[in-house]
Scaffold this motif. Structure first.
Motif, mmCIF file in Angstrom:
data_model
loop_
_atom_site.group_PDB
_atom_site.id
_atom_site.type_symbol
_atom_site.label_atom_id
_atom_site.label_comp_id
_atom_site.label_asym_id
_atom_site.label_seq_id
_atom_site.Cartn_x
_atom_site.Cartn_y
_atom_site.Cartn_z
ATOM 1 N N ASN A 176 -0.043 10.945 8.761
ATOM 2 C CA ASN A 176 1.310 11.144 8.244
ATOM 3 C C ASN A 176 2.233 9.949 8.423
ATOM 4 N N GLY A 177 1.728 8.894 9.030
ATOM 5 C CA GLY A 177 2.564 7.722 9.228
ATOM 6 C C GLY A 177 2.560 6.817 8.020
ATOM 7 N N PRO A 178 3.196 5.666 8.114
ATOM 8 C CA PRO A 178 3.202 4.716 6.994
ATOM 9 C C PRO A 178 1.813 4.147 6.740
ATOM 10 N N VAL A 179 1.521 3.878 5.472
ATOM 11 C CA VAL A 179 0.250 3.257 5.114
ATOM 12 C C VAL A 179 0.332 1.753 5.365
ATOM 13 N N ALA B 145 -6.828 3.904 2.568
ATOM 14 C CA ALA B 145 -5.603 3.669 1.787
ATOM 15 C C ALA B 145 -5.843 2.751 0.593
ATOM 16 N N PRO B 146 -6.703 3.137 -0.348
ATOM 17 C CA PRO B 146 -7.033 2.256 -1.481
ATOM 18 C C PRO B 146 -5.803 1.889 -2.300
ATOM 19 N N THR B 147 -5.710 0.612 -2.623
ATOM 20 C CA THR B 147 -4.549 0.058 -3.312
ATOM 21 C C THR B 147 -5.022 -0.797 -4.481
ATOM 22 N N LEU B 148 -4.367 -0.631 -5.622
ATOM 23 C CA LEU B 148 -4.697 -1.406 -6.815
ATOM 24 C C LEU B 148 -3.845 -2.670 -6.847
ATOM 25 N N LEU B 149 -4.520 -3.807 -6.836
ATOM 26 C CA LEU B 149 -3.831 -5.094 -6.924
ATOM 27 C C LEU B 149 -4.097 -5.679 -8.305
ATOM 28 N N VAL B 150 -3.027 -6.063 -9.007
ATOM 29 C CA VAL B 150 -3.171 -6.637 -10.353
ATOM 30 C C VAL B 150 -2.412 -7.956 -10.404
ATOM 31 N N ARG B 151 -2.785 -8.779 -11.407
ATOM 32 C CA ARG B 151 -2.051 -10.028 -11.604
ATOM 33 C C ARG B 151 -1.893 -10.298 -13.092
ATOM 34 N N TYR B 152 -0.660 -10.523 -13.502
ATOM 35 C CA TYR B 152 -0.321 -10.861 -14.884
ATOM 36 C C TYR B 152 0.743 -11.957 -14.856
ATOM 37 N N ALA B 153 1.009 -12.505 -16.008
ATOM 38 C CA ALA B 153 2.143 -13.431 -16.105
ATOM 39 C C ALA B 153 3.431 -12.660 -15.816
ATOM 40 N N GLU B 154 4.350 -13.295 -15.127
ATOM 41 C CA GLU B 154 5.613 -12.630 -14.774
ATOM 42 C C GLU B 154 6.308 -12.071 -16.013
ATOM 43 N N THR C 84 5.580 -6.018 2.372
ATOM 44 C CA THR C 84 6.895 -6.176 3.018
ATOM 45 C C THR C 84 7.471 -4.814 3.389
ATOM 46 N N GLY C 85 6.672 -3.771 3.233
ATOM 47 C CA GLY C 85 7.092 -2.413 3.552
ATOM 48 C C GLY C 85 5.997 -1.458 3.102
ATOM 49 N N ASP C 86 6.322 -0.169 3.061
ATOM 50 C CA ASP C 86 5.350 0.841 2.642
ATOM 51 C C ASP C 86 5.519 1.126 1.146
ATOM 52 N N PHE C 87 4.628 1.969 0.594
ATOM 53 C CA PHE C 87 4.760 2.391 -0.796
ATOM 54 C C PHE C 87 6.148 2.982 -1.036
ATOM 55 N N GLU C 88 6.677 2.766 -2.230
ATOM 56 C CA GLU C 88 8.032 3.218 -2.531
ATOM 57 C C GLU C 88 8.145 4.729 -2.683
ATOM 58 N N GLY C 89 7.009 5.408 -2.806
ATOM 59 C CA GLY C 89 7.013 6.863 -2.933
ATOM 60 C C GLY C 89 5.813 7.456 -2.232
ATOM 61 N N PRO C 90 5.732 8.788 -2.159
ATOM 62 C CA PRO C 90 4.600 9.423 -1.492
ATOM 63 C C PRO C 90 3.284 9.161 -2.202
ATOM 64 N N VAL C 91 2.227 9.031 -1.430
ATOM 65 C CA VAL C 91 0.882 8.781 -1.964
ATOM 66 C C VAL C 91 0.246 10.093 -2.389
ATOM 67 N N GLY C 92 -0.364 10.106 -3.582
ATOM 68 C CA GLY C 92 -1.115 11.269 -4.021
ATOM 69 C C GLY C 92 -0.269 12.319 -4.697
ATOM 70 N N PRO C 93 -0.843 13.518 -4.908
ATOM 71 C CA PRO C 93 -0.145 14.572 -5.629
ATOM 72 C C PRO C 93 1.066 15.097 -4.864
ATOM 73 N N GLY C 94 1.982 15.716 -5.605
ATOM 74 C CA GLY C 94 3.198 16.224 -4.996
ATOM 75 C C GLY C 94 4.257 15.147 -4.885
ATOM 76 N N GLY C 95 5.342 15.505 -4.338
ATOM 77 C CA GLY C 95 6.427 14.551 -4.100
ATOM 78 C C GLY C 95 7.122 14.089 -5.355
ATOM 79 N N GLY C 96 6.960 14.851 -6.456
ATOM 80 C CA GLY C 96 7.558 14.428 -7.697
ATOM 81 C C GLY C 96 9.047 14.659 -7.765
#
Length: 218
Positions: A75-78, A117-126, A206-218
């Motif tokens: 339940n703590g920060p990812v 805590a799988p995270t998707l990292l992407v890279r595109y032109a700004e 620089t911090g945790d995810f901006e919203g809850p991970v996974g279902p719920g929390g909408g």
């Protein structure tokens, strides 16, 4: 002429089973007669069946891990400020790791014990990113999002150009628009992770995810 004694009944039965060559004096073996041949064929079929089941299992195991439902037992920060992003081998991600248009899965270091805590990292032109990307959350074309679908908690693992797709119910998210929902049942975007590059060239949160991970929390 010498009269040799006739074999008794037991000897005749044993002789019927024997396919050995009398000239060689070889004793009968398990593989010497027709019944043994049938046994060999049955055994070969058994091995083929076992091998087939093993092959199927080896194919389904990766598939199961791809769509595995995320179970949050922590339940703590990812992430938190200064946590490095690492690949599946635990190697820290450098600024040069991806080219524009590439995606990969990363994890926090140290890992918090919630399915890594799988995270998707992407890279595109700004300039490719839309206004829905959180301000200050991208760096040098990199953006990061939770890979846990906000509908049922499966892993978002498929890709259609700039969309990422959940294979369970085909929820689609546009990573150029802040992982906004572009199709399917999810009710909210994938939460974005704020990231930056350190002075020695590694990507960190620089911090945790901006919203809850996974279902719920909408």
């Amino acid at each position: 002429m010498i009269d040799y004694p006739k074999p008794d009944d037991d000897d005749e039965e044993q002789g019927d089973d024997c396919s050995c060559d009398g000239a060689t004096g070889t004793s009968p073996t398990l593989y010497g007669d027709a019944r043994a041949e049938l046994r060999r064929r049955d055994f070969a079929k058994f091995l083929a069946t076992v091998g087939g089941l093993t092959a199927v299992a080896s194919l389904t195991a990766p598939l199961a891990s791809t769509t595995q439902v995320f179970e949050r037992g922590y339940n703590g920060p990812v992430y938190s400020d200064g946590i490095h992003l690492v690949d599946s081998e635990g190697e820290r991600i450098t600024e040069s790791r991806l080219s524009e248009g590439e995606h990969m899965t990363v994890f926090p270091e140290p890992r918090p014990g919630i399915e890594d805590a799988p995270t998707l990292l992407v890279r595109y032109a700004e300039s490719d990113y839309g206004s829905d990307i959180s301000e200050g959350f991208t760096v040098n074309g990199y953006a990061a999002f939770s890979k846990v679908c906000t509908h049922a908690g499966c892993m978002v693992s498929d890709r259609e150009e700039d969309l990422v797709v959940c294979p369970c119910h085909f929820g689609k998210f546009n990573v150029l628009e802040g992982a906004a929902v572009s199709g399917g049942p999810p009710g909210r975007p994938l939460p974005q992770l704020p990231i930056t590059v350190t002075s020695d060239g590694f990507l960190v949160a620089t911090g945790d995810f901006e919203g809850p991970v996974g279902p719920g929390g909408g």
